[in-house]
Motif scaffolding. Structure first.
Motif, PDB file in Angstrom:
ATOM      1  N   ALA A  12       5.398 -12.618   0.209  1.00 19.73           N
ATOM      2  CA  ALA A  12       5.328 -11.212   1.272  1.00 19.73           C
ATOM      3  C   ALA A  12       5.371 -10.038   1.369  1.00 19.73           C
ATOM      4  O   ALA A  12       4.584  -9.197   1.907  1.00 19.73           O
ATOM      5  N   SER A  13       5.250  -9.906  -0.146  1.00 18.13           N
ATOM      6  CA  SER A  13       5.448  -8.508  -1.087  1.00 18.13           C
ATOM      7  C   SER A  13       4.562  -8.484  -1.062  1.00 18.13           C
ATOM      8  O   SER A  13       3.247  -7.723  -1.024  1.00 18.13           O
ATOM      9  N   SER A  14       3.735  -9.229  -2.227  1.00 14.67           N
ATOM     10  CA  SER A  14       2.232  -8.869  -2.206  1.00 14.67           C
ATOM     11  C   SER A  14       0.777  -9.126  -1.606  1.00 14.67           C
ATOM     12  O   SER A  14       0.065  -8.422  -1.086  1.00 14.67           O
ATOM     13  N   ILE A  15       1.389 -10.031  -0.140  1.00 13.07           N
ATOM     14  CA  ILE A  15       0.465  -9.652   0.671  1.00 13.07           C
ATOM     15  C   ILE A  15       0.132  -8.723   1.270  1.00 13.07           C
ATOM     16  O   ILE A  15      -0.637  -7.444   1.508  1.00 13.07           O
TER      17      ILE A  15
ATOM     18  N   GLN B 212       4.536  -0.046  -2.336  1.00 14.03           N
ATOM     19  CA  GLN B 212       4.219  -0.201  -4.234  1.00 14.03           C
ATOM     20  C   GLN B 212       2.872  -0.074  -4.005  1.00 14.03           C
ATOM     21  O   GLN B 212       2.240   0.814  -5.182  1.00 14.03           O
ATOM     22  N   ALA B 213       2.341  -0.594  -3.136  1.00 17.31           N
ATOM     23  CA  ALA B 213       0.364  -0.377  -2.952  1.00 17.31           C
ATOM     24  C   ALA B 213       0.856   1.019  -2.193  1.00 17.31           C
ATOM     25  O   ALA B 213      -0.383   1.745  -2.908  1.00 17.31           O
ATOM     26  N   LYS B 214       1.388   1.830  -1.925  1.00 22.51           N
ATOM     27  CA  LYS B 214       1.092   3.129  -1.549  1.00 22.51           C
ATOM     28  C   LYS B 214       1.162   4.174  -2.901  1.00 22.51           C
ATOM     29  O   LYS B 214       0.798   5.127  -2.523  1.00 22.51           O
ATOM     30  N   LYS B 215       2.184   3.709  -3.517  1.00 23.96           N
ATOM     31  CA  LYS B 215       2.018   5.129  -4.717  1.00 23.96           C
ATOM     32  C   LYS B 215       0.986   4.759  -6.077  1.00 23.96           C
ATOM     33  O   LYS B 215       1.256   4.488  -7.110  1.00 23.96           O
ATOM     34  N   THR B 216       0.195   3.058  -5.752  1.00 24.08           N
ATOM     35  CA  THR B 216      -0.733   2.568  -6.973  1.00 24.08           C
ATOM     36  C   THR B 216      -2.072   3.326  -7.045  1.00 24.08           C
ATOM     37  O   THR B 216      -2.757   3.391  -5.912  1.00 24.08           O
TER      38      THR B 216
ATOM     39  N   THR C   6      -2.798  -3.496   2.189  1.00 22.49           N
ATOM     40  CA  THR C   6      -2.313  -2.261   2.125  1.00 22.49           C
ATOM     41  C   THR C   6      -3.372  -0.738   1.446  1.00 22.49           C
ATOM     42  O   THR C   6      -4.336  -0.475   1.011  1.00 22.49           O
ATOM     43  N   LEU C   7      -3.589  -2.366  -0.300  1.00 20.61           N
ATOM     44  CA  LEU C   7      -4.654  -1.474  -1.130  1.00 20.61           C
ATOM     45  C   LEU C   7      -6.022  -1.959  -0.618  1.00 20.61           C
ATOM     46  O   LEU C   7      -7.019  -0.548  -0.535  1.00 20.61           O
ATOM     47  N   TYR C   8      -6.012  -2.780  -0.075  1.00 24.78           N
ATOM     48  CA  TYR C   8      -7.923  -2.668   0.791  1.00 24.78           C
ATOM     49  C   TYR C   8      -7.937  -2.108   1.686  1.00 24.78           C
ATOM     50  O   TYR C   8      -9.168  -1.781   1.883  1.00 24.78           O
ATOM     51  N   LYS C   9      -7.037  -2.261   2.554  1.00 21.07           N
ATOM     52  CA  LYS C   9      -6.808  -0.915   3.839  1.00 21.07           C
ATOM     53  C   LYS C   9      -6.799   0.772   3.238  1.00 21.07           C
ATOM     54  O   LYS C   9      -8.397   1.085   3.644  1.00 21.07           O
ATOM     55  N   ASP C  10      -6.336   0.866   1.883  1.00 25.50           N
ATOM     56  CA  ASP C  10      -6.412   2.415   1.364  1.00 25.50           C
ATOM     57  C   ASP C  10      -7.034   2.615   0.170  1.00 25.50           C
ATOM     58  O   ASP C  10      -8.046   4.391   0.238  1.00 25.50           O
ATOM     59  N   HIS C  11      -8.306   2.362  -0.455  1.00 28.91           N
ATOM     60  CA  HIS C  11      -9.149   2.078  -1.845  1.00 28.91           C
ATOM     61  C   HIS C  11     -10.449   1.857  -1.019  1.00 28.91           C
ATOM     62  O   HIS C  11     -10.113   0.190  -1.038  1.00 28.91           O
ATOM     63  N   PRO C  12     -11.286   2.513  -1.173  1.00 28.50           N
ATOM     64  CA  PRO C  12     -12.414   2.108  -0.666  1.00 28.50           C
ATOM     65  C   PRO C  12     -13.685   0.789  -1.306  1.00 28.50           C
ATOM     66  O   PRO C  12     -13.812  -0.220  -1.224  1.00 28.50           O
TER      67      PRO C  12
ATOM     68  N   LEU D  38      12.003  -6.861   3.763  1.00 34.39           N
ATOM     69  CA  LEU D  38      12.691  -6.217   2.857  1.00 34.39           C
ATOM     70  C   LEU D  38      11.359  -6.483   1.694  1.00 34.39           C
ATOM     71  O   LEU D  38      10.237  -5.067   1.022  1.00 34.39           O
ATOM     72  N   ALA D  39      10.513  -7.577   1.646  1.00 26.01           N
ATOM     73  CA  ALA D  39       9.240  -8.023   0.503  1.00 26.01           C
ATOM     74  C   ALA D  39       8.301  -6.707   1.291  1.00 26.01           C
ATOM     75  O   ALA D  39       7.096  -6.985   0.586  1.00 26.01           O
ATOM     76  N   ALA D  40       8.031  -7.479   2.428  1.00 23.59           N
ATOM     77  CA  ALA D  40       6.816  -5.893   3.137  1.00 23.59           C
ATOM     78  C   ALA D  40       7.233  -5.111   3.257  1.00 23.59           C
ATOM     79  O   ALA D  40       6.329  -4.055   2.859  1.00 23.59           O
ATOM     80  N   VAL D  41       8.159  -3.904   3.191  1.00 20.59           N
ATOM     81  CA  VAL D  41       8.009  -2.732   3.451  1.00 20.59           C
ATOM     82  C   VAL D  41       8.201  -2.553   1.291  1.00 20.59           C
ATOM     83  O   VAL D  41       7.289  -1.652   1.481  1.00 20.59           O
ATOM     84  N   ILE D  42       8.967  -3.110   0.288  1.00 16.25           N
ATOM     85  CA  ILE D  42       8.423  -3.130  -0.347  1.00 16.25           C
ATOM     86  C   ILE D  42       7.034  -2.911  -1.004  1.00 16.25           C
ATOM     87  O   ILE D  42       6.791  -2.603  -2.006  1.00 16.25           O
ATOM     88  N   GLY D  43       6.435  -4.122  -0.864  1.00 15.84           N
ATOM     89  CA  GLY D  43       5.661  -4.450  -1.263  1.00 15.84           C
ATOM     90  C   GLY D  43       4.378  -3.112  -0.846  1.00 15.84           C
ATOM     91  O   GLY D  43       3.161  -2.475  -1.520  1.00 15.84           O
TER      92      GLY D  43
END
Length: 127
Positions: free
Chosen positions: A95-98, A18-22, A103-109, A10-15
């Motif tokens: 888990a959520s923070s990781i 959150q990153a996809k919407k940031t 995801t932010l690292y991967k999606d945002h150059p 659950l925490a991983a999905v939430i993290g």
């Protein structure tokens, strides 16, 4: 262990959500993230999900307390919520923070570039 596994998923999905919407922006020469309402909703869903999972894995305790009377149910809820373990809370936050950070690292150059620049600078400082 099953309860922990469910909470970590659950925490991983939430993290990830959150990153996809940031949004990532530069503000006053600094890299910033803007999570918005979705970020807060993610934490609320995590909290509610944690409570639901807690009740599901301890359903028999609550069922028995309900059978014994209103006072027993209230006592069991307070006891279970207060003794559910800080390590469960911290592991779900981790888990959520990781997943959020990855995801932010991967999606945002720009984040990837910032981290690489910081690592490079630290290596130069060491040498």
């Amino acid at each position: 262990m099953a309860e922990l596994f469910c909470l970590l998923i659950l925490a991983a999905v939430i993290g990830y959500f959150q990153a996809k919407k940031t949004k990532v922006v530069y503000h006053n020469g600094k890299l910033s993230t803007i999570g918005g309402v979705q970020y807060i909703i993610g934490w609320l869903v995590l909290l509610i999900g944690r409570i639901i999972i807690l009740f599901l894995f301890n359903f028999t305790v609550f069922k028995e307390a309900l059978y014994l009377g209103k006072g027993h149910l209230k006592d069991e809820i307070i006891l279970l919520v207060s003794n559910s373990g800080d390590w469960l809370i911290w592991s779900t936050i981790a888990a959520s923070s990781i997943l959020y950070s990855l995801t932010l690292y991967k999606d945002h150059p720009e984040i990837k570039e910032f981290i690489h620049t910081q690592v490079k600078q630290k290596r130069q400082d060491i040498d």
